[in-house]
Design a protein around this motif. Sequence first.
Motif, short mmCIF file in Angstrom:
data_model
loop_
_atom_site.label_atom_id
_atom_site.label_comp_id
_atom_site.label_asym_id
_atom_site.label_seq_id
_atom_site.Cartn_x
_atom_site.Cartn_y
_atom_site.Cartn_z
N LEU A 111 0.84 -1.21 0.00
CA LEU A 111 0.00 0.00 0.00
C LEU A 111 0.88 1.25 0.00
O LEU A 111 0.58 2.24 -0.68
CB LEU A 111 -0.92 0.00 1.22
N THR A 112 1.97 1.18 0.75
CA THR A 112 2.86 2.32 0.83
C THR A 112 3.50 2.57 -0.54
O THR A 112 3.61 3.71 -1.00
CB THR A 112 3.95 2.08 1.90
N THR A 113 3.89 1.48 -1.21
CA THR A 113 4.48 1.62 -2.55
C THR A 113 3.48 2.28 -3.50
O THR A 113 3.86 3.03 -4.41
CB THR A 113 4.85 0.22 -3.11
N LEU A 114 2.20 2.00 -3.28
CA LEU A 114 1.18 2.60 -4.16
C LEU A 114 0.91 4.07 -3.78
O LEU A 114 0.06 4.72 -4.38
CB LEU A 114 -0.13 1.80 -4.07
N GLY A 115 1.59 4.55 -2.75
CA GLY A 115 1.48 5.98 -2.42
C GLY A 115 0.52 6.29 -1.28
O GLY A 115 0.25 7.45 -1.00
N ALA A 116 0.01 5.24 -0.61
CA ALA A 116 -0.94 5.51 0.49
C ALA A 116 -0.20 5.56 1.82
O ALA A 116 0.76 4.82 2.02
CB ALA A 116 -1.99 4.40 0.52
N SER A 117 -0.64 6.42 2.69
CA SER A 117 -0.13 6.35 4.06
C SER A 117 -1.13 5.51 4.85
O SER A 117 -2.34 5.71 4.76
CB SER A 117 0.09 7.74 4.65
N VAL A 118 -0.60 4.54 5.60
CA VAL A 118 -1.45 3.51 6.20
C VAL A 118 -1.27 3.49 7.71
O VAL A 118 -0.14 3.54 8.21
CB VAL A 118 -1.06 2.11 5.65
N THR A 119 -2.39 3.42 8.42
CA THR A 119 -2.31 3.16 9.86
C THR A 119 -2.96 1.80 10.12
O THR A 119 -3.92 1.43 9.44
CB THR A 119 -3.06 4.22 10.68
N VAL A 120 -2.40 1.07 11.07
CA VAL A 120 -2.96 -0.25 11.41
C VAL A 120 -3.29 -0.27 12.90
O VAL A 120 -2.46 0.13 13.72
CB VAL A 120 -1.94 -1.36 11.08
N ASP A 121 -4.49 -0.69 13.23
CA ASP A 121 -4.87 -0.75 14.64
C ASP A 121 -5.46 -2.11 14.99
O ASP A 121 -6.21 -2.68 14.20
CB ASP A 121 -5.90 0.33 14.95
N ALA A 122 -5.12 -2.58 16.19
CA ALA A 122 -5.72 -3.82 16.70
C ALA A 122 -6.97 -3.43 17.47
O ALA A 122 -6.90 -2.96 18.60
CB ALA A 122 -4.73 -4.54 17.60
N VAL A 123 -8.11 -3.57 16.80
CA VAL A 123 -9.38 -3.13 17.39
C VAL A 123 -10.44 -4.18 17.13
O VAL A 123 -10.55 -4.69 16.02
CB VAL A 123 -9.80 -1.77 16.76
N ASP A 124 -11.21 -4.46 18.18
CA ASP A 124 -12.37 -5.34 18.01
C ASP A 124 -13.56 -4.44 17.67
O ASP A 124 -13.88 -3.52 18.43
CB ASP A 124 -12.62 -6.11 19.31
N VAL A 125 -14.22 -4.73 16.57
CA VAL A 125 -15.29 -3.84 16.09
C VAL A 125 -16.49 -3.83 17.04
O VAL A 125 -17.35 -2.95 16.95
CB VAL A 125 -15.72 -4.22 14.64
N THR A 126 -16.55 -4.77 17.97
CA THR A 126 -17.67 -4.76 18.93
C THR A 126 -17.33 -3.94 20.18
O THR A 126 -18.18 -3.76 21.05
CB THR A 126 -18.03 -6.19 19.37
N ASP A 127 -16.10 -3.46 20.26
CA ASP A 127 -15.66 -2.70 21.43
C ASP A 127 -15.92 -1.20 21.17
O ASP A 127 -15.14 -0.52 20.49
CB ASP A 127 -14.17 -2.99 21.65
N ALA A 128 -17.03 -0.72 21.76
CA ALA A 128 -17.48 0.64 21.44
C ALA A 128 -16.40 1.69 21.76
O ALA A 128 -16.15 2.59 20.95
CB ALA A 128 -18.76 0.95 22.20
N VAL A 129 -15.75 1.54 22.91
CA VAL A 129 -14.76 2.55 23.30
C VAL A 129 -13.61 2.55 22.31
O VAL A 129 -13.19 3.61 21.81
CB VAL A 129 -14.26 2.26 24.75
N ALA A 130 -13.12 1.36 21.98
CA ALA A 130 -11.97 1.26 21.07
C ALA A 130 -12.31 1.80 19.68
O ALA A 130 -11.50 2.51 19.06
CB ALA A 130 -11.51 -0.19 20.97
N VAL A 131 -13.50 1.49 19.20
CA VAL A 131 -13.88 1.95 17.85
C VAL A 131 -14.04 3.48 17.85
O VAL A 131 -13.59 4.16 16.92
CB VAL A 131 -15.15 1.24 17.34
N GLU A 132 -14.67 3.99 18.90
CA GLU A 132 -14.82 5.45 18.99
C GLU A 132 -13.46 6.14 18.99
O GLU A 132 -13.24 7.13 18.30
CB GLU A 132 -15.59 5.83 20.26
N GLN A 133 -12.55 5.58 19.78
CA GLN A 133 -11.20 6.17 19.86
C GLN A 133 -10.52 6.13 18.49
O GLN A 133 -9.90 7.10 18.06
CB GLN A 133 -10.35 5.38 20.84
N LEU A 134 -10.68 5.00 17.82
CA LEU A 134 -10.05 4.85 16.50
C LEU A 134 -10.59 5.90 15.54
O LEU A 134 -9.82 6.59 14.84
CB LEU A 134 -10.31 3.44 15.95
#
Length: 392
Positions: free
Chosen positions: A182-205
């Motif tokens: 993705l970086t080679t294609l010119g995108a800046s990428v962030t990766v997060d370990a988040v459970d989509v059912t975790d409301a607090v974590a998703v809101e923070q993300l």
Amino acid sequence: MDVVLNSLSGEAAARSMEVLAPGGRFVELGKVDLYANRRVILRPLAANASFHAVDLVSLLRDDFAGSVSALRTVAHRVRQGQYRPLLHQVYPVQRVDEAFRLLQHSRHIGKVVISLDGPVPVRMNPVLPSIAPDEQYLVIGGLSGLGARVALHLAKRGTRHLALAGRRGMETPGAADLVARLTTLGASVTVDAVDVTDAVAVEQLIRKIDTAEHPLREVIHSVLHLEDDELTRLSDERMRAVLAPKIAGAVLLDRLTRQRNIRLTSYSSMNAWVGSGHQTSYAAANLFLEALARHRRRHGNDALTIAWGTISEAGYVAREGLTETLGQLGMITPDEACAAQDRHHARHTDVVAIGRYDLAHLSAFCPSLATPRFSLIAPSTISGTDYRLTDL
Ligand SMILES: NC(=O)c1ccc[n+]([C@@H]2O[C@H](COP(=O)([O-])OP(=O)(O)OC[C@H]3O[C@@H](n4cnc5c(N)ncnc54)[C@H](OP(=O)(O)O)[C@@H]3O)[C@@H](O)[C@H]2O)c1
């Protein structure tokens, strides 16, 4: 029968003549027997029945005024209800292709009518949805399978800000390679370990990635957890494990993106349409995503839920080595899937099913294909190999 309007030829025409009542009229609308100068068996006409040939073309040519006047009389009597229409099915003109398919497979009874009533929507060739390089795209489940392929597709199309999330984050097998590509294609990428059912974590993300400089444009919800088994063998826990990432996750994402002009794209499965005894929770969760997309659209919020058929090369089926078995029923590639997704974003679709199916093969496993809801894609008698790439 007092009157037979005939357009059959040969033996079928002869049989139709035999059903005439005394004094009946056999009206030949067909041309084949007339122009082939075939013989007519006269015995059925013995009881004062008569045979009429009607050729509209020569009628109009030889007696135009008389034909117009006769047609007016007929129209008048139809309006008055004196003549009632034959059994028929009406299709608006924009669905003319379905009407022809109905005829082609002889699934109609009576007449098939194309109606020009009502507005005819003009469907332009969809213009691909524009990618705003400054905006942010979040793919939940974007570190593997179809989600990862969609992330690559977005980067190829010019997305410059990608956020990828999944429970394992960078621990997901292949994550480092994906980020490098993705970086080679010119995108800046962030990766997060988040459970989509975790409301607090998703809101923070979302708070972290949705900035004034790079506002969040779209969330793609591409999560999957399966617990295949008979319904009676499933515990609450196992059902919850399947339902939660799709339903609870989508409810959360809906709440956080509603009213913000952020598009929510979710992935359902063809299984929700055809049913599958061992994937009941999965089907229920997917149907929820479809209902949610409709609900969002009704309230003016951008949403698309796609019920995918089996996908080759990437994702669960490919990873579990099921490509060969399930492939016999038909598959689409991730590239085809991404292109179809773009098309449906451009058309502002709410729910669509996209896949390639060998209907003959599939109907052996899915009796539901014989039900009326599939009548437009699955003819009642399917034989031979019949792969179709279908958008429903
Ligand atoms: N592959 C197919 O043939 C096919 C057919 C029809 C529909 N679909 C749909 O397409 C989507 C993607 O399927 P896929 O085959 O690409 O699956 P996949 O490769 O297993 O990817 C699913 C992703 O979801 C993530 N995930 C699961 N639970 C999560 C949670 N609670 N929170 C955050 N992330 C979670 C997983 O990462 P973690 O485990 O690290 O969380 C994984 O990256 C699914 O919605 C599926 O229903 C796929």
